[in-house]
Design a protein around this motif. Structure first.
Motif, PDB file in Angstrom:
ATOM      1  N   GLU A  99      49.327 -45.822  28.774  1.00 49.79           N
ATOM      2  CA  GLU A  99      49.911 -46.557  29.876  1.00 49.79           C
ATOM      3  C   GLU A  99      50.925 -47.567  29.374  1.00 49.79           C
ATOM      4  OE1 GLU A  99      46.664 -48.337  31.802  1.00 49.79           O
ATOM      5  OE2 GLU A  99      45.694 -46.446  32.325  1.00 49.79           O
ATOM      6  N   GLY A 100      51.792 -47.956  30.273  1.00 49.89           N
ATOM      7  CA  GLY A 100      52.771 -48.949  29.893  1.00 49.89           C
ATOM      8  C   GLY A 100      54.044 -48.749  30.662  1.00 49.89           C
ATOM      9  N   SER A 101      54.974 -49.667  30.462  1.00 46.20           N
ATOM     10  CA  SER A 101      56.202 -49.628  31.234  1.00 46.20           C
ATOM     11  C   SER A 101      57.047 -48.415  30.913  1.00 46.20           C
ATOM     12  CB  SER A 101      56.998 -50.901  30.969  1.00 46.20           C
ATOM     13  OG  SER A 101      57.297 -51.001  29.585  1.00 46.20           O
ATOM     14  N   SER A 102      56.778 -47.780  29.777  1.00 48.93           N
ATOM     15  CA  SER A 102      57.603 -46.653  29.379  1.00 48.93           C
ATOM     16  C   SER A 102      57.267 -45.379  30.151  1.00 48.93           C
ATOM     17  CB  SER A 102      57.452 -46.396  27.882  1.00 48.93           C
ATOM     18  OG  SER A 102      57.854 -47.525  27.157  1.00 48.93           O
ATOM     19  N   GLY A 103      56.109 -45.319  30.765  1.00 45.14           N
ATOM     20  CA  GLY A 103      55.777 -44.189  31.602  1.00 45.14           C
ATOM     21  C   GLY A 103      55.297 -42.989  30.817  1.00 45.14           C
ATOM     22  N   ALA A 104      54.588 -42.116  31.561  1.00 37.44           N
ATOM     23  CA  ALA A 104      53.946 -40.988  30.909  1.00 37.44           C
ATOM     24  C   ALA A 104      54.935 -39.981  30.355  1.00 37.44           C
ATOM     25  CB  ALA A 104      52.999 -40.307  31.900  1.00 37.44           C
ATOM     26  N   GLY A 105      56.068 -39.847  30.987  1.00 35.06           N
ATOM     27  CA  GLY A 105      57.016 -38.828  30.548  1.00 35.06           C
ATOM     28  C   GLY A 105      58.182 -39.379  29.758  1.00 35.06           C
ATOM     29  N   ALA A 106      58.014 -40.558  29.220  1.00 34.33           N
ATOM     30  CA  ALA A 106      59.140 -41.242  28.579  1.00 34.33           C
ATOM     31  C   ALA A 106      59.717 -40.471  27.401  1.00 34.33           C
ATOM     32  CB  ALA A 106      58.711 -42.637  28.127  1.00 34.33           C
ATOM     33  N   LEU A 107      58.894 -39.671  26.740  1.00 31.42           N
ATOM     34  CA  LEU A 107      59.352 -39.016  25.516  1.00 31.42           C
ATOM     35  C   LEU A 107      59.520 -37.503  25.680  1.00 31.42           C
ATOM     36  CD1 LEU A 107      57.369 -40.911  22.730  1.00 31.42           C
ATOM     37  CD2 LEU A 107      59.554 -41.481  23.808  1.00 31.42           C
TER      38      LEU A 107
END
Ligand code: ZN
Length: 328
Positions: A99-107
């Motif tokens: 979890e976090g501001s980067s989101g699940a699909g960030a990468l």
């Protein structure tokens, strides 16, 4: 299998030759130690034991240097992008989730190669890992056994465990993750192959995970950045800049996630060290850093390194640094 090497040379059980140090360098060492009295004991211990890295028994003269331009700890600004002084408290984010501001699909679409240092069964293949390979600047051992805690918890087991945790976190963000080894081969890979695995994967980022084998009292983590090298097959000029960015982000997030401080024995308090003697960095053509997560030979650091909960925080910090780097 746990490695229990001789205590005076825990990271170089096969007696790899160490570079001679010039009188000038010795003098400089003494001068620096006088300038920083608090670091005297740690520094002298460091100069005795040398850095870990690929656990090759030390660096070339002048190769291991603090990165003077890096921000220093503690950073009272406590900013996310700065190198943050740990408060001693655990981070607010969950250590077990992506979890976090980067989101699940960030990468999604990004490739990350994780290089767990050493190999648990290297110690059974001393002849194979002692053969030399060309790393551009010089030849060095294929691989080494790594160090261990005084109680026998090996660096190779530590690096694999953190690698697995890190892989899970990065995959939760959508990254494609590849390990250079997963205890699925009898030894190695050799350091040159470790670099080439990242290159062949066209990795967007590579992190090599280690823990140091320095003297008791030497504590904390440091991130190793590639120096600018152009020799033989090595040409790091294109990756020095992005690797430094990657390393600074990992260092900041590692400190925040684990609540530990940067090394008190190398890097001048920055948590960053530049080296030009590591094959895994010299031969890389993609952004890559090493992280020495702590010192296995210090009892306080060892208590952290042997804790699964702490290793989860370590993986979280490394993950967050990679996410920050890849999201630009
Ligand atoms: Zn190592």
């Amino acid at each position: 299998m746990s490695y229990t090497g001789p205590p005076l040379d825990p990271f170089d059980p096969f007696g790899a030759p160490r570079p001679r140090r010039s009188p000038l360098r010795r003098g400089l060492t003494v001068a620096l130690a006088v300038l920083v009295p608090g670091a005297l004991v740690g520094w002298l211990a460091y100069t005795t034991f040398g850095p870990d890295g690929e656990d090759d028994g030390g660096s070339s003269a002048g190769a291991a240097t603090g990165t003077a331009s890096a921000p220093r700890w503690p950073n009272p600004g406590n900013g996310k992008s700065g190198l943050t002084a740990p408060s001693g408290s655990t981070p607010s984010g969950s250590a077990s989730s992506g979890e976090g501001s980067s989101g699940a699909g960030a990468l999604v679409g990004k490739v990350v190669v994780i290089d767990p240092g050493h190999n648990p069964t290297n110690i059974e293949h001393t002849a194979e890992i002692n053969r030399t390979v060309d790393i551009g600047t010089h030849s060095k051992e294929c691989d080494t056994t790594g160090t261990s805690t005084n109680s026998g918890y090996s660096e190779a087991r530590f690096t694999l465990d953190v690698a697995h945790r890190l892989r899970t976190l990065l995959q939760q963000r959508g990254a494609t993750v590849k390990l250079t080894q997963d205890a699925d081969r009898p030894y190695g890979p050799c350091v040159d192959e470790r670099a080439r695995i990242g290159n062949a994967a066209h990795a967007d980022a590579v992190v090599s995970i280690h823990a140091d084998g320095s003297g008791a009292g030497n504590r904390g983590f440091h991130v190793i950045l590639p120096g600018s090298v152009r020799a033989g097959a090595a040409d790091t000029r294109a990756i020095v800049g992005p690797s430094k960015d990657l390393g600074k982000l990992i260092a900041a997030d590692f400190a925040e996630a684990t609540g530990t401080s940067p090394s008190n024995y190398i890097g001048g308090g920055t948590g960053l060290v530049t080296r030009e003697d590591l094959g895994g960095l010299n031969l890389s053509t993609v952004p890559k850093v090493f992280i020495e997560c702590g010192n296995m030979r210090d009892s306080k650091d060892a208590a952290l390194l042997t804790s699964g909960a702490w290793r989860q925080k370590a993986a979280q910090g490394i993950s967050e640094g990679i996410v920050s780097f890849l999201r630009g």
